[in-house]
Write a protein that holds these residues in place. Structure first.
Motif, mmCIF file in Angstrom:
data_model
loop_
_atom_site.group_PDB
_atom_site.id
_atom_site.type_symbol
_atom_site.label_atom_id
_atom_site.label_comp_id
_atom_site.label_asym_id
_atom_site.label_seq_id
_atom_site.Cartn_x
_atom_site.Cartn_y
_atom_site.Cartn_z
ATOM 1 N N LEU B 52 60.192 32.090 38.154
ATOM 2 C CA LEU B 52 61.206 31.521 37.275
ATOM 3 C C LEU B 52 61.249 32.240 35.921
ATOM 4 C CD1 LEU B 52 62.137 27.814 37.330
ATOM 5 C CD2 LEU B 52 62.304 29.095 35.224
ATOM 6 N N PHE B 53 60.114 32.318 35.237
ATOM 7 C CA PHE B 53 60.138 32.888 33.888
ATOM 8 C C PHE B 53 60.255 34.416 33.896
ATOM 9 C CE2 PHE B 53 58.308 28.701 33.236
ATOM 10 C CZ PHE B 53 58.957 28.269 32.093
ATOM 11 N N ALA B 56 63.583 35.780 34.910
ATOM 12 C CA ALA B 56 64.655 35.706 33.914
ATOM 13 C C ALA B 56 64.422 36.646 32.740
ATOM 14 C CB ALA B 56 64.796 34.273 33.404
ATOM 15 N N PHE B 57 63.191 36.692 32.238
ATOM 16 C CA PHE B 57 62.925 37.399 30.979
ATOM 17 C C PHE B 57 62.524 38.855 31.180
ATOM 18 C CE2 PHE B 57 61.616 33.023 29.421
ATOM 19 C CZ PHE B 57 62.739 32.857 28.622
ATOM 20 N N ASN B 59 60.803 42.124 31.199
ATOM 21 C CA ASN B 59 60.787 43.276 30.298
ATOM 22 C C ASN B 59 59.391 43.915 30.342
ATOM 23 O OD1 ASN B 59 59.063 42.051 28.132
ATOM 24 N ND2 ASN B 59 60.839 40.708 27.839
ATOM 25 N N PHE B 61 57.109 44.312 28.270
ATOM 26 C CA PHE B 61 56.005 43.660 27.565
ATOM 27 C C PHE B 61 55.445 42.503 28.394
ATOM 28 C CE2 PHE B 61 59.147 45.300 24.542
ATOM 29 C CZ PHE B 61 58.408 46.328 24.012
ATOM 30 N N LEU B 62 56.348 41.665 28.911
ATOM 31 C CA LEU B 62 55.907 40.567 29.775
ATOM 32 C C LEU B 62 55.203 41.120 31.001
ATOM 33 C CD1 LEU B 62 58.709 37.870 29.962
ATOM 34 C CD2 LEU B 62 56.367 37.562 29.169
ATOM 35 N N ALA B 69 50.884 40.228 24.251
ATOM 36 C CA ALA B 69 51.717 41.399 24.522
ATOM 37 C C ALA B 69 51.433 42.467 23.469
ATOM 38 C CB ALA B 69 53.189 41.010 24.479
ATOM 39 N N LEU B 71 52.793 45.524 21.423
ATOM 40 C CA LEU B 71 54.164 45.821 21.017
ATOM 41 C C LEU B 71 54.234 47.075 20.154
ATOM 42 C CD1 LEU B 71 54.872 42.159 19.898
ATOM 43 C CD2 LEU B 71 55.487 43.190 22.080
ATOM 44 N N ALA B 72 55.378 47.708 20.204
ATOM 45 C CA ALA B 72 55.628 48.829 19.304
ATOM 46 C C ALA B 72 56.377 48.302 18.085
ATOM 47 C CB ALA B 72 56.465 49.882 20.013
#
Lengths: 370, 370
Positions: B52-53, B56-57, B59, B61-62, B69, B71-72
């Motif tokens: 589910l998550f 949808a999201f 990317n 990072f996930l 996560a 991150l840049a």
């Protein structure tokens, strides 16, 4: 001492009396209990935050008093920018409303809090607290709306957490989002920066979100559906900052407590007064009519896709033009100016030539509006 | 297909059968509802997140799949470091328990999620969702505990939000915290990095937190009070990384679902197996006794002040020594090793010379444990 509170709509007030204290009396921590007013974004909420939360957490970042904190990153050269962090819990009821739902709202709300510092929002986190028995199909709809809003804003959800509570210990789903962004060097935007003579701008009509949610909650039908204005405002902010570098002093999104409460917060933070022109404040006719029916004052009704800006007077026209050229600022208006006022009152010249104090929201107007 | 699930304690298992799919069947989004198991941190929770998550999201990072996560920051030179962001919702019941409360827990939980990437935690945000009627004195106690934990950890709460929901629509207070930190250049720690031959370490005894909370919840009294191990682990992590730069491949705090579930997550992320030595896993005698009484397996009980590390074999002794020299790692132990296993099973050599599969937590063991 309730006379301190002039609820908007209570009629013309005479010259305001001096206020010695911000609050009627300190919180009674020993015997007191949380009431809905502590969450409504007005004076009770501000008091709770100051006397309980700030008292405990006190640090230079919280003391900035804005919706997002501007942070130093020790490993990085501050000349390259600073980090901004903002968080927002979303408990809106109902979860789905005309123009949006808790999913897109939880993206927009936090993107906007980051953007109101002048920063470029970069990443979001999301914490879901879900009630047992919540339909997966509704959860999926919310999550997909959130993902679409994040994609549209260009701000991905990069990490998250999910907790479940027993039936009756939650209410469908609550979503807390946190955003981080980078503030370019030289940008300084804060509720503390308003100066007498500055111009107050609003990016469009007020009250749409609150009235849309309340209509849904009360199952009211109007001739035309009133939709929430929920939207991510960071590109509007970028256009404003580009139009007049250094001229935008304050940015704030008037959510809980509405325009009136937000401007009072800024007046207090900056130690100034404000004089608004009632006739200049954009309110859609159907929102105005619904407010009358519901006994609300649009000045206190939550917005989720509008911002107010306090701008240096010489740049006001340029900033306003930039706002009107952006799809989310077409109805932007100049609504007042910053004044010198030791009592930090927000006053309003009414349509009928009078003048009244526009006080903080006191207590609760619309619970669970965001 | 329930035979896929070997609950720990179910006795010795023969050589594990191949698993074709991760889950028995896909989520029934159309008709399904959230149950408590979706929040328990086991297989059902992982399935909800993936189907589910993540769907949808989605990317990059996930997809890192860790608790924080990496991150840049576009404006900054990545050679100076990268940003790490992690979030955690806290819904623990009861709010106060032996050794801690939701306040300090909500600081420790998120500081630890940031630290498990190898990053130095810098700042926290906090979102409070409070039930109407909640006593201010309890809220103050929680907030002060949170502030004390933040001070002790050196990680200030820099921004926050407060919402109030009606009585019966929440449960006292829920706190979602988000942390950001900076990952030094060259540090790469992730659940994806375990390799066959690596050594598995744990920083101390397991099960303390879950048993402390459950005892309080069930009003059980034992001869000695069992206290939660809730603690911020970032200085322990720093000591481990300094002891053997580059040798620590995976760090994870075994919270919901306990040691067993956390190691299964790592095994799956890295595409490896693990072989644990039951006799080497530290469990306090009183925790062991309480687990027996409560029908729990300590391998599945939540911890809030422990970490597991997967370390290159040649550096294992140096890292273990650094752990034991730190107040939060005195009882650190070498508990197993990473193996080659196409089925990604975590197996355990039992005290009695047998071998069994230590599966994911299936369904719910201890609801609202963090």
């Amino acid at each position: 001492m309730r006379t301190e509170h002039h609820q908007a709509g209570a009629g013309e007030a005479p010259a305001p009396k001096p206020v010695k204290k911000n609050y009627i009396r300190p919180l009674d921590i020993k015997h007191g209990r949380i009431d809905m007013g502590h969450g409504a974004g007005g004076k009770a909420a501000a008091q709770l935050i100051e006397e309980l939360f700030l008292a405990a957490f006190d640090n230079e970042f919280l003391r900035q008093g804005d919706d997002g904190a501007v942070l130093a990153l020790p490993a990085f050269d501050p000349a390259e920018g600073r980090l901004v962090m903002a968080t927002d819990g979303h408990v809106i009821s109902p979860l789905f409303f005309p123009g949006g739902d808790i999913g897109c709202l939880s993206v927009h709300g936090t993107v906007n809090d980051v953007a109101m510092s002048g920063a470029r929002p970069l990443y979001l986190s999301a914490s879901f607290i879900i009630e047992e028995g919540f339909p997966l199909v509704d959860l999926q709809r919310i999550v997909q709306s959130m993902a679409a809003a994040a994609r549209e804003a260009g701000v991905p959800v990069v990490t998250g957490d999910t907790k479940v509570v027993e039936q009756g210990k939650g209410d469908g789903v609550f979503i807390s989002t946190t955003g981080v962004g980078v503030l370019p060097p030289g940008v300084s935007i804060s509720g503390r920066n308003a100066r007498p003579g500055d111009v107050v701008l609003v990016s469009g009509s007020i009250g749409d979100h609150g009235v849309a949610v309340l209509s849904q909650r009360e199952s009211l039908a109007f001739e035309t559906t009133i939709e929430s204005d929920t939207a991510a405002l960071h590109t509007l902010v970028a256009a404003m900052l580009a139009a007049a570098p250094g001229a935008v002093r304050v940015l704030r999104d008037p959510t809980r407590g509405g325009l009136a409460t937000t401007l009072n917060e800024v007046a207090r933070q900056s130690g100034v007064g404000m004089l608004l022109q009632e006739a200049a404040i954009p309110v859609k006719p159907q929102v105005d009519a619904a407010c009358e029916l519901l006994g609300l004052d649009p000045l206190y009704v939550a917005n989720e896709g509008k911002l107010i800006a306090v701008v240096a007077p010489e740049a006001a026209e340029a900033v306003l033009a930039a706002m009107r050229a952006h799809p989310l600022g077409q109805d932007a208006a100049r609504i007042g100016e910053v004044t010198t006022d030791p009592h930090h009152f927000v006053q309003m010249a009414t349509r009928f030539g009078g003048r009244r104090v526009v006080d903080w929201l006191s207590g609760e107007q619309l619970p669970r509006i965001c």
